[in-house]
Design a protein around this motif. Structure first.
Motif, mmCIF file in Angstrom:
data_model
loop_
_atom_site.group_PDB
_atom_site.id
_atom_site.type_symbol
_atom_site.label_atom_id
_atom_site.label_comp_id
_atom_site.label_asym_id
_atom_site.label_seq_id
_atom_site.Cartn_x
_atom_site.Cartn_y
_atom_site.Cartn_z
ATOM 1 N N MET A 196 29.624 -14.684 101.382
ATOM 2 C CA MET A 196 28.306 -15.316 101.435
ATOM 3 C C MET A 196 27.740 -15.185 102.842
ATOM 4 O O MET A 196 28.478 -15.209 103.820
ATOM 5 N N GLU A 214 23.269 -18.645 102.964
ATOM 6 C CA GLU A 214 23.749 -19.002 101.627
ATOM 7 C C GLU A 214 24.781 -20.114 101.706
ATOM 8 O O GLU A 214 24.791 -21.039 100.885
ATOM 9 N N ARG A 248 22.960 -23.378 102.217
ATOM 10 C CA ARG A 248 22.330 -23.854 100.977
ATOM 11 C C ARG A 248 23.350 -24.520 100.062
ATOM 12 O O ARG A 248 23.099 -25.596 99.503
ATOM 13 N N SER A 297 24.806 -17.812 91.228
ATOM 14 C CA SER A 297 23.721 -16.913 91.626
ATOM 15 C C SER A 297 24.015 -16.228 92.948
ATOM 16 O O SER A 297 23.797 -15.023 93.102
ATOM 17 N N ILE A 298 24.542 -16.970 93.904
ATOM 18 C CA ILE A 298 24.783 -16.423 95.241
ATOM 19 C C ILE A 298 25.959 -15.451 95.245
ATOM 20 O O ILE A 298 25.904 -14.396 95.891
ATOM 21 N N THR A 299 27.017 -15.789 94.525
ATOM 22 C CA THR A 299 28.218 -14.956 94.557
ATOM 23 C C THR A 299 28.169 -13.809 93.561
ATOM 24 O O THR A 299 28.921 -12.832 93.690
ATOM 25 N N GLN A 336 15.979 -20.782 92.037
ATOM 26 C CA GLN A 336 17.187 -20.481 92.799
ATOM 27 C C GLN A 336 17.382 -18.976 92.939
ATOM 28 O O GLN A 336 17.768 -18.479 93.995
ATOM 29 N N SER A 344 17.597 -16.785 96.375
ATOM 30 C CA SER A 344 18.790 -15.969 96.620
ATOM 31 C C SER A 344 18.413 -14.530 96.925
ATOM 32 O O SER A 344 19.074 -13.844 97.707
#
Length: 517
Positions: free
Chosen positions: A26, A30, A33, A278-280, A380, A384
């Motif tokens: 990340m 991120e 967040r 979503s981020i990963t 989101q 991202s």
């Protein structure tokens, strides 16, 4: 909280151990967040990273320490002077900071990995805790591979490190080897055998190699552990870690059995789960407990009939208690800036300046022209996808077109810029995405290897925003690029460009930890 119940400390290591999942690295922004959402959930301790691992990890831990006000912010450190000093520097801005130091204690780790005798290991552990206490009163010590360690040696090293100032003692099941009965009894035996055990909180940290991480963690709690180390969605290296959402809701749902309570605000569990996913780029399986799409769905007619008559017949928790369908406000193209800003803030997304908010609002408006209703998941995904300030847009997608026809190979034409210079490229591929990636590569010639291509529909409906993750590897460095659009191929191109920009800006990121618990 009932006076008869002990407080169970929830220690979240999504940002550290969760990031050890290959490809789950990340960015600093991120991590901040996610940390803010964990704080909103009232997580007690946030392990923000492994400060010595890289400059990026150090900066991320420091940024989390600056952003988080209520939760304790922690950095991992091996029982090494440089590690501990670096961790101390990273957590310095925190209102409450913790140094988490560790060393392996199992015979196999001491002999083959450390190449140290037990007495040397004990001496290094005490020196590490003593040094860490010079920087903070909150020091945690972990016995790596505790579930395969000698009982008498554990008694000695735990007693010595508590005497040196460790306030939390963690007994990790590092390789997921433990069995609930055996693992829980280990805690009980140690707590009873160690003279100064009452001066420390005993903690559990379980990996899920045999699918027993949550069961082992809860067994430890039943036998005296008062801290659980866990991650959102069970994220983590190999098969992952104990899932925070499962631990919290098991404790909450089975209060008739559990001697503890947590301070977690469970309504933020689902939004946080979606943010981490979503981020990963690691989607949540539909049948995942608590946060999976089917967790509260009932297909069987008998079950549906029972639910309609009395919810408790087939539901042991309420979906809304963990954050399902709590957002009654649906945004659309007529929504104003204030409403959009308020919704972002409700999701824990705070913009540093007006320009960042303006950029997010413009993306919202563009999306609102393509789909009728915009949900939290869409917002989101939009954030991202936005490039963090420290990522340079070397590569930008200007426009693209596709020609696909049954019986012929898809043909992609891509107009893109590289450091401000425009290029047009064409390519054919086995599918539209393959053709698009080949067209981009004909310009950039990145020398990367595609390790993962993942598509996730953010919401229901054919106009759903598609969230694409592209994982690229080059010379041992791995990055995750993300892109979102109602057109999956466009989202794919955006994700590919994002990954290329990450590699060009920072050279990617090596595996975030040299050793682990």
């Amino acid at each position: 909280m009932s006076a008869a119940k002990d407080r169970l400390v929830i220690f979240d290591t999504t940002l550290r151990d969760g990031e050890q999942s290959p490809g789950a690295s990340m960015t600093k922004d991120e991590k901040v967040r996610i940390a803010k959402m964990l704080e909103k959930m009232r997580v007690d301790v946030i392990e923000a990273g492994f400060a010595i691992a890289s400059k990026g990890d150090f900066e991320a831990v420091k940024a989390v320490a600056e952003a988080v006000k209520d939760s304790t912010v922690c950095s991992l450190a091996r029982a090494v002077k440089g590690d501990i000093e670096r961790a101390a520097e990273a957590i310095k801005p925190a209102n409450r900071g913790r140094i988490h130091t560790f060393i392996a204690t199992s015979p196999i780790h001491m002999k083959y990995k450390l190449q140290m005798q037990p007495e040397q290991v004990l001496d290094e552990a005490v020196k590490a805790v003593t040094l860490a206490r010079n920087f903070t009163d909150d020091v945690e010590f972990s016995l790596e591979d505790a579930s395969r360690s000698d009982f008498d040696f554990m008694c000695r090293i735990i007693e010595a490190t508590i005497k040196a100032g460790a306030g939390t003692i963690n007994l990790p099941d590092t390789v997921g080897y433990g069995e609930p009965g055996e693992y829980g009894r280990m805690f009980k035996r140690l707590i009873e055998a160690i003279p100064n055990a009452d001066r420390a909180i005993f903690s559990t940290h379980c990996h899920n190699d045999l699918g027993l991480a949550v069961a082992n963690s809860l067994s430890a709690v039943m036998h005296g552990a008062r801290q659980v180390e866990c991650t959102i969605n069970g994220l983590g290296e190999r098969a992952g870690n104990a899932a925070l959402e499962e631990i919290v809701m098991a404790v909450r749902t089975r209060q008739d059995m559990m001697p503890v309570e947590t301070g977690i605000n469970a309504e933020h569990i689902v939004p946080t789960s979606r943010l981490v996913s979503s981020i990963t780029g690691f989607p949540v399986q539909p049948n995942k407990a608590i946060v999976g799409a089917n967790a509260f769905a009932h297909e069987s007619g008998i079950h549906q009939d029972g639910i309609l008559k009395h919810r408790e017949t087939y539901e042991i928790m309420r979906a809304e208690d963990v954050g399902w369908n709590t957002n009654k406000l649906v945004l659309g193209k007529h929504s104003g800036r204030a409403a959009v800003k308020a919704r972002f803030e409700a999701l824990g997304i705070i913009f540093d300046n007006k320009d960042a908010l303006d950029a997010a609002f413009m993306r919202f408006k563009d999306l609102a022209d393509k789909k009728h209703e915009i949900f939290d998941e869409d917002l989101q995904a939009l954030v991202s996808e936005m490039e963090p300030q420290d990522v340079v847009d070397h590569y930008q997608l200007t426009s693209m077109s596709l020609n696909t026809q049954t019986g012929t190979k898809p043909h992609a034409t891509v107009l893109m810029s590289v450091d401000g210079e425009d290029f047009t490229a064409e390519a054919k591929g086995s599918g539209p995405v393959d053709a698009t990636f080949k067209a981009i590569e004909s310009v950039v010639n990145s020398g990367t290897s595609l390790k993962l291509y993942s598509v996730n529909a953010i919401t229901q409906g054919t106009d759903s925003l598609g969230d694409v993750t592209v994982r690229l590897e080059k010379n041992g460095h791995i990055v995750n690029g993300v892109g979102a659009d109602t057109d999956i191929v466009v989202a794919s191109a955006k994700a590919y460009m994002h990954a290329l920009n990450l590699l060009a800006t920072e050279g990617g990121k090596s595996h975030p930890q040299h050793g682990g618990i």
